[in-house]
Design an enzyme around this catalytic site. Structure first.
Site, mmCIF file in Angstrom:
data_model
loop_
_atom_site.group_PDB
_atom_site.id
_atom_site.type_symbol
_atom_site.label_atom_id
_atom_site.label_comp_id
_atom_site.label_asym_id
_atom_site.label_seq_id
_atom_site.Cartn_x
_atom_site.Cartn_y
_atom_site.Cartn_z
ATOM 1 N N ARG A 72 26.828 -6.341 8.210
ATOM 2 C CA ARG A 72 27.624 -6.963 7.154
ATOM 3 C C ARG A 72 28.610 -7.924 7.798
ATOM 4 O O ARG A 72 29.386 -7.538 8.668
ATOM 5 C CB ARG A 72 28.366 -5.904 6.358
ATOM 6 C CG ARG A 72 29.346 -6.493 5.380
ATOM 7 C CD ARG A 72 30.402 -5.476 5.008
ATOM 8 N NE ARG A 72 31.607 -6.173 4.662
ATOM 9 C CZ ARG A 72 32.822 -5.672 4.795
ATOM 10 N NH1 ARG A 72 33.005 -4.472 5.275
ATOM 11 N NH2 ARG A 72 33.860 -6.370 4.455
ATOM 12 N N HIS A 116 36.133 -12.647 2.652
ATOM 13 C CA HIS A 116 36.933 -11.680 3.407
ATOM 14 C C HIS A 116 38.250 -12.376 3.776
ATOM 15 O O HIS A 116 38.568 -12.556 4.950
ATOM 16 C CB HIS A 116 36.154 -11.183 4.631
ATOM 17 C CG HIS A 116 36.636 -9.873 5.184
ATOM 18 N ND1 HIS A 116 35.816 -8.788 5.373
ATOM 19 C CD2 HIS A 116 37.861 -9.475 5.603
ATOM 20 C CE1 HIS A 116 36.510 -7.788 5.890
ATOM 21 N NE2 HIS A 116 37.750 -8.176 6.040
ATOM 22 N N GLU A 161 37.719 -5.914 -0.249
ATOM 23 C CA GLU A 161 39.058 -5.377 -0.479
ATOM 24 C C GLU A 161 39.952 -6.319 -1.267
ATOM 25 O O GLU A 161 41.003 -6.764 -0.758
ATOM 26 C CB GLU A 161 39.713 -5.003 0.855
ATOM 27 C CG GLU A 161 38.940 -3.949 1.614
ATOM 28 C CD GLU A 161 39.691 -3.360 2.797
ATOM 29 O OE1 GLU A 161 40.798 -3.825 3.106
ATOM 30 O OE2 GLU A 161 39.169 -2.412 3.409
ATOM 31 N N ASN A 284 35.184 0.906 1.479
ATOM 32 C CA ASN A 284 35.848 0.920 2.782
ATOM 33 C C ASN A 284 36.837 2.070 2.756
ATOM 34 O O ASN A 284 37.588 2.210 1.779
ATOM 35 C CB ASN A 284 36.635 -0.370 3.034
ATOM 36 C CG ASN A 284 35.728 -1.578 3.235
ATOM 37 O OD1 ASN A 284 34.506 -1.447 3.290
ATOM 38 N ND2 ASN A 284 36.336 -2.750 3.343
ATOM 39 N N TYR A 286 39.639 4.407 5.203
ATOM 40 C CA TYR A 286 40.301 4.773 6.458
ATOM 41 C C TYR A 286 41.113 6.054 6.278
ATOM 42 O O TYR A 286 40.802 7.066 6.885
ATOM 43 C CB TYR A 286 41.172 3.607 6.960
ATOM 44 C CG TYR A 286 40.309 2.433 7.401
ATOM 45 C CD1 TYR A 286 39.766 2.387 8.677
ATOM 46 C CD2 TYR A 286 39.989 1.410 6.508
ATOM 47 C CE1 TYR A 286 38.941 1.345 9.071
ATOM 48 C CE2 TYR A 286 39.153 0.359 6.890
ATOM 49 C CZ TYR A 286 38.628 0.339 8.175
ATOM 50 O OH TYR A 286 37.804 -0.685 8.554
ATOM 51 N N GLU A 343 32.911 0.083 5.583
ATOM 52 C CA GLU A 343 33.881 0.068 6.684
ATOM 53 C C GLU A 343 34.427 1.457 6.889
ATOM 54 O O GLU A 343 34.843 2.123 5.935
ATOM 55 C CB GLU A 343 35.098 -0.829 6.378
ATOM 56 C CG GLU A 343 34.897 -2.282 6.642
ATOM 57 C CD GLU A 343 36.174 -3.095 6.462
ATOM 58 O OE1 GLU A 343 37.275 -2.569 6.712
ATOM 59 O OE2 GLU A 343 36.052 -4.257 6.060
HETATM 60 C C1 FCB Z 1 40.198 -3.385 6.455
HETATM 61 C C2 FCB Z 1 39.741 -4.825 6.507
HETATM 62 C C3 FCB Z 1 39.151 -5.222 7.837
HETATM 63 C C4 FCB Z 1 39.905 -4.614 8.987
HETATM 64 C C5 FCB Z 1 40.036 -3.123 8.812
HETATM 65 C C6 FCB Z 1 40.706 -2.424 9.945
HETATM 66 O O1 FCB Z 1 41.221 -3.258 5.515
HETATM 67 O O2 FCB Z 1 38.772 -5.072 5.509
HETATM 68 O O3 FCB Z 1 39.122 -6.621 7.887
HETATM 69 O O4 FCB Z 1 41.117 -5.226 9.118
HETATM 70 O O5 FCB Z 1 40.743 -2.861 7.627
#
Ligand code: FCB
Length: 438
Positions: A72, A116, A161, A284, A286, A343
């Site tokens: 991607r 992006h 995002e 995405n 984290y 992500e």
């Molecule tokens: C996300 C973004 C990506 C990168 C990661 C760590 O929020 O989409 O570009 O910065 O975090």
């Protein structure tokens, strides 16, 4: 896990390409933002980044060695349309031809993300996402891309995002274009949603067999305390961060906590324009967000410290694979679409050691635990069809500049030299095992 489960890696244009003034590329809002003092750690910029514009062949070879089935990446809008609208840049278009052809030759499926965060500066001058016309600019750009690459690319994402670049870019001002204004933020949210709907229609009608979605960073929001103000702030943040895009795009309404505030920018028929059928939910993920009330912020809330006992990555985000598992289950149930994780990953202060190797055991442990959580979610019924690591290469991490290394491959930014980390070998083996090849 399904036999056709997709293992991939993700990147984005501004973070890796460099060559910002080459071959006719126009400036983006991130070029401008990086030029403003104090915006980016160490005064870093994306001018050179990983020099992927020139080294893309080497990068595709690295991905072939990883054994990923998909890549991607995003297109830099100002590389293909230097002014955002109007005349296309033949050299910019040809770069993505070369990249796509190299991917296909390596047996890697291209997943193309249209946006992006690197809006052409020329469009920001005309109001950027705060003006309704932006939806039409984006639809025209999507049409150009679909006509040019739709013979070879079948997977398209509209936005990466959208919550980040509308909230941070227009609401609190920490990202490009650096605007700090609640009204600008709400307008941008609505116009990006309209742009998404318009682009879905354009791509669907141009590319036979296209498979479409948008990419949302969906994360549990946790109030910093039980105080009513913090609880209210967490509720509003949840609506802005998790709901403001997927809810109208997939359910046809704005989240109740912001619905009234979104009315002034809406015209009759807008929610139908936004809610166009898509094929998957791009996720995405984290870490959860810890949120407190902040009356000084245009959006009324701010980040709070996470509980101190939780482990953290280099950038300070907590490591909570259980939250990932729960998010996969929540999102699947709420939106009823197959989920692709586009992500997930972590930053660490990785170094090349005296033997020339990069040992990153923390990243391996992180990936193992998050992929484990994904497997648990699948076992509990979540329809997850793919997982893409963020990211292939250490790169320009927005306001953090080059201080955060998220890559499976180490990049020496002075020379451009690439060194696969131990985690790259681990991921390659994991993919081979998952495919039952070994
Ligand atoms: C996300 C973004 C990506 C990168 C990661 C760590 O929020 O989409 O570009 O910065 O975090």
């Amino acid at each position: 896990m399904r036999g056709d489960f997709v293992w991939g890696v993700s990147t984005s244009s501004y973070q890796i390409e460099g060559a910002v003034r080459d071959d006719g590329r126009g400036p983006s809002i991130w070029d401008t933002f990086c030029g403003q003092e104090g915006r980016i750690a160490n005064g870093d910029t994306g001018d050179v980044a990983c020099d992927h514009y020139r080294r893309y062949g080497e990068d595709v070879a690295l991905m072939r060695d990883l054994g990923v089935g998909a890549y991607r990446f995003s297109l830099a809008w100002p590389r293909v349309l230097p002014d955002g609208t109007g005349a296309a840049n033949a050299m910019g278009l040809a770069f993505y031809d070369r990249l796509i052809d190299a991917l296909l030759a390596a047996g890697i499926a291209p997943w193309l993300c249209l946006y992006h965060w690197d809006l052409p500066q020329a469009l920001e001058r005309r109001g950027g996402w705060t003006v309704r016309e932006s939806a039409a600019w984006f639809a025209d750009y999507a049409a150009l891309v679909a006509r040019r690459y739709g013979d070879r690319v079948k997977r398209f994402a509209t936005f990466n995002e959208p919550a980040v670049f509308t909230l941070f870019g227009y609401g609190v001002g920490g990202h490009a274009p650096g605007i700090r204004n609640r009204e600008a933020c709400l307008k941008a949210i609505h116009h990006v949603n309209l742009a998404h709907g318009a682009a879905v229609d354009v791509i669907r009608s141009t590319v036979p067999g296209a498979s479409l979605g948008a990419i949302h960073n969906y994360q549990p929001v946790v109030a910093a305390s039980d105080a009513p103000a913090d609880r209210k702030a967490a509720q509003v943040f949840d609506a802005l961060w998790n709901g403001a895009f997927p809810d109208p795009q997939l359910l046809g309404h704005y989240p109740p906590a912001i619905a009234d505030e979104m009315l002034p920018w809406q015209q009759p028929g807008d929610l139908e324009r936004i809610r166009r059928p898509v094929d998957w939910f791009g996720l995405n993920h984290y870490a959860p967000h810890y949120i407190k009330a902040d009356s000084g912020s245009p959006i009324g809330c701010g980040s709070a410290d996470p509980p101190p006992h939780l482990p953290r990555t280099g950038i300070g985000w907590t490591i909570e694979p259980d939250a990932f598992r729960e998010t996969l289950l929540t999102v699947g149930k709420r939106y009823g679409l197959p989920v692709y994780v586009l992500e997930n990953g972590m930053s660490a202060p990785d170094r090349v050691d005296a033997t020339g190797a990069v040992d990153d055991p923390d990243r391996i442990a992180y990936l193992r635990s998050y992929i484990g959580a994904l497997r648990e979610a699948v076992a509990a019924g979540a329809d997850v069809r793919g997982y893409f690591v963020w990211t292939l290469l250490d790169n320009f991490e927005w306001t953090w500049g080059y201080s955060q290394r998220f890559g499976l491959v180490h990049v020496d930014f002075a020379s451009g030299r690439r060194t696969p980390k131990a985690s790259a070998r681990w991921y390659a083996e994991m993919i081979r095992d998952a495919r039952g090849v070994r």
